[in-house]
Design an enzyme around this catalytic site. Structure first.
Site, PDB file in Angstrom:
ATOM      1  CB  SER A  57      -1.072  -0.187   1.144  1.00 58.12           C
ATOM      2  OG  SER A  57      -0.154   0.490   2.345  1.00 58.12           O
ATOM      3  CG  HIS A  58       0.697   4.465  -1.866  1.00 57.96           C
ATOM      4  ND1 HIS A  58       0.307   5.404  -3.033  1.00 57.96           N
ATOM      5  CD2 HIS A  58       1.651   3.861  -2.409  1.00 57.96           C
ATOM      6  CE1 HIS A  58       0.541   4.996  -4.055  1.00 57.96           C
ATOM      7  NE2 HIS A  58       1.490   4.079  -3.918  1.00 57.96           N
TER       8      HIS A  58
END
Ligand SMILES: *[C@@H]1O[C@H](CO)[C@@H](O)[C@H](O)[C@H]1NC(C)=O
Ligand SMILES: *[C@@H]1O[C@H](CO)[C@@H](O)[C@H](O)[C@H]1NC(C)=O
Ligand SMILES: *[C@@H]1O[C@H](CO)[C@@H](O)[C@H](O)[C@H]1NC(C)=O
Ligand SMILES: *[C@@H]1O[C@H](CO)[C@@H](O)[C@H](O)[C@H]1NC(C)=O
Ligand SMILES: *[C@@H]1O[C@H](CO)[C@@H](O)[C@H](O)[C@H]1NC(C)=O
Ligand SMILES: *[C@@H]1O[C@H](CO)[C@@H](O)[C@H](O)[C@H]1NC(C)=O
Ligand SMILES: *[C@@H]1O[C@H](CO)[C@@H](O)[C@H](O)[C@H]1NC(C)=O
Ligand SMILES: *[C@@H]1O[C@H](CO)[C@@H](O)[C@H](O)[C@H]1NC(C)=O
Ligand SMILES: *[C@@H]1O[C@H](CO)[C@@H](O)[C@H](O)[C@H]1NC(C)=O
Ligand SMILES: *[C@@H]1O[C@H](CO)[C@@H](O)[C@H](O)[C@H]1NC(C)=O
Ligand SMILES: *[C@@H]1O[C@H](CO)[C@@H](O)[C@H](O)[C@H]1NC(C)=O
Length: 453
Positions: free
Chosen positions: A276-277
């Site tokens: 993810s971020h």
């Protein structure tokens, strides 16, 4: 009673497989408790549903028959105390407005697919929201709604068929892509034990809602033919209060969870995030002159791997700038206040901690010239361990505010994250009180790009 039997007859006409009694093998509504933390007060009690009102939606006669009218009818009939049963394979090919719900449960042990035959049909017909050009195939709101499946079978699936949209934006970057799921104005509700796959845009938006719990979800975005997955945030909260998101697994390419403007009293706990971020506050301050408030967040027990960032706060600069074709901004007001990140395991993430007030802008000099008008206050990040990816080795993160008076009381304690080289990890720090940071600060490389994603 008479009204109910007429209603039951109407369902029988629409869906021959409807049941008055609880269908065999239907899972019971799970008992969901926020654990170990809750969002400030107990969730409202959701009374049991009637044991003689189940609205079973039949599958279409042909592949991709639009199930939206049948699903709508089932909710109309079973609203106010019943249970809608989606245990077949359905395709939804027209917008579905379910914002009138009250005291109803929805069991999804089948599959809900969104028709991807014509991505421009959805661009034209989806529900549109002003925030960040978002839109939706369907929206669920009202009061006291529980949506659940059963992860022990192979189904319990909501699939957005994002591939077609990710492919199309290679040539049309402004294509309006629906979110996979939207709680729009729900007071009291839950979602649990479901698989979600391949959202055209984000997976979930919880908007204009209060007292929501999400638990035991399995989210994954997978692209084929080398197409790039675009966005795919796990959950975004917006204009919502008292939300708990817990005990779930997410494999995506954008924020695992993102707290958008006016998210208050949110707990995120027990998540496993891949690719993810990060667990991200923001972006905030995007809209000039508007006030964004994010307050009282507790983020606990996160395990994150292969992400660009881990614990993250992203704020736009004090001046409007261009970022992407359909995303630009800066100049907003407000604050991020009283946030705790506690217990955070990092594996191969580029940065363990990211705090920026220069989001969407590569030029840090410009950000220092126009400091963010959205302040960051009373933040604690503690008990983090693991190893970063080495992308910036020996740097393990960045805490860069845009002026001395824009960030206060940011504390970092007991962070033992290592970098692959074995060197002593360092962090870029600027305009933060270093005496409150239990880590080694260095002067930032001025052009380090924290503007993306
Ligand atoms: C939330 O409420 C605001 C204000 O009424 C409205 O503009 C917006 O469309 C609603 N929903 C979403 C998803 O933003
Ligand atoms: C891109 O998609 C939008 C719909 O979201 C449409 O209005 C626009 O005309 C499309 N642009 C091109 C170049 O096809
Ligand atoms: C996440 O999804 C990607 C495919 O998009 C896959 O390569 C990877 O193995 C998945 N990771 C996990 C932990 O499931
Ligand atoms: C957020 O809350 C502030 C303060 O109440 C308000 O001024 C602002 O309009 C709200 N923002 C949104 C997007 O609703
Ligand atoms: C953290 O969350 C995981 C699930 O992701 C759970 O198995 C574990 O017990 C939790 N640990 C603590 C200390 O809460
Ligand atoms: C800060 O947030 C926590 C929840 O994370 C809450 O329990 C606490 O009351 C808040 N503190 C203040 C001063 O509002
Ligand atoms: C992280 O990415 C690496 C390399 O792409 C891969 O080998 C590994 O399985 C991934 N880890 C997880 C937990 O997804
Ligand atoms: C929405 O997208 C258009 C381009 O399609 C862009 O000009 C506009 O700035 C975007 N609006 C927001 C609020 O991001
Ligand atoms: C960054 O912004 C400063 C101040 O506005 C400007 O002088 C400088 O040329 C900019 N640098 C780049 C690389 O654009
Ligand atoms: C935003 O901050 C700038 C300084 O960076 C200040 O001059 C300006 O008055 C602020 N704007 C608002 C609306 O507070
Ligand atoms: C420091 O963090 C680790 C997790 O990385 C945790 O196990 C340990 O109990 C923490 N130490 C203290 C003193 O809180």
């Amino acid at each position: 009673m008479r009204v109910q039997s007429i209603a039951a007859a109407a369902v029988a006409l629409l869906s021959p497989q409807s049941h008055a009694a609880r269908p065999e093998g239907l899972p019971e509504r799970p008992i969901l408790e926020p654990s170990p933390y809750h969002a400030g007060q107990a969730l409202p009690v959701s009374p049991p549903r009637d044991d003689d009102r189940f609205c079973h939606v039949r599958a279409g006669c042909h592949p991709r028959d639009d199930a939206a009218p049948r699903i709508l009818k089932a909710f109309e009939v079973c609203n106010d105390g019943g249970t809608v049963v989606l245990d077949q394979v359905y395709w939804i090919g027209s917008p579905l407005d379910l914002t009138f719900l009250k005291h109803v449960d929805v069991v999804i042990t089948g599959e809900v697919h969104f028709d991807d035959t014509d991505v421009y049909y959805w661009a034209d017909h989806s529900f549109k929201y002003p925030y960040q050009n978002t839109s939706a195939f369907w929206q669920i709101g009202g009061e006291d709604v529980n949506i659940y499946g059963d992860l022990s079978n192979d189904q319990s699936l909501i699939d957005g068929h994002g591939q077609a949209y990710w492919k199309e934006i290679e040539t049309n970057t402004t294509l309006r892509r629906p979110l996979l799921f939207v709680f729009e104005g729900l007071e009291g509700g839950s979602m649990s034990n479901l698989r979600m796959r391949n959202p055209p845009f984000w997976f979930n938006l919880i908007a204009n809602s209060t007292d929501i719990i999400v638990s035991n979800m399995d989210l994954e975005a997978v692209a084929t033919d080398g197409v790039k997955i675009a966005n795919s945030d796990g959950w975004d909260t917006y204009r919502s209060n008292r939300v708990v998101i817990q005990d779930s697994v997410i494999n995506n390419t954008d924020d695992c969870v993102s707290f958008k403007p006016n998210s208050t009293n949110v707990v995120v706990q027990g998540l496993v995030c891949h690719g993810s971020h990060g667990i991200s506050i923001g972006s905030l301050g995007q809209y000039k002159g508007l006030t964004d408030i994010v307050e009282n967040l507790h983020i606990y027990n996160i395990s994150m791997s292969n992400a660009s960032d881990g614990a993250r706060i992203k704020v736009w600069p004090g001046i409007e700038t261009d970022f992407q074709d359909n995303l630009n901004g800066g100049g907003g007001l407000g604050w991020v206040r009283n946030v705790t990140y506690d217990l955070f395991h990092h594996e191969n993430n580029d940065r363990a901690i990211t705090i920026t007030q220069c989001y969407g802008q590569k030029n840090q000099t410009l950000c220092n010239e126009f400091p963010a008008n959205l302040t960051i206050e009373d933040i604690t990040m503690k008990n983090m361990w693991g190893t970063t990816s080495g992308a910036y080795d020996p740097r393990a993160g960045t805490l860069v505010c845009s002026a001395d008076d824009r960030c206060s009381n940011i504390r970092v304690e007991n962070v033992t994250v290592t970098v692959p080289s074995g060197e002593s990890p360092v962090y870029d720090c600027l305009h933060v009180d270093e005496s409150l940071l239990d880590l080694t600060c260095v002067a930032p490389v001025i052009d380090r790009d924290t503007s993306q994603g």
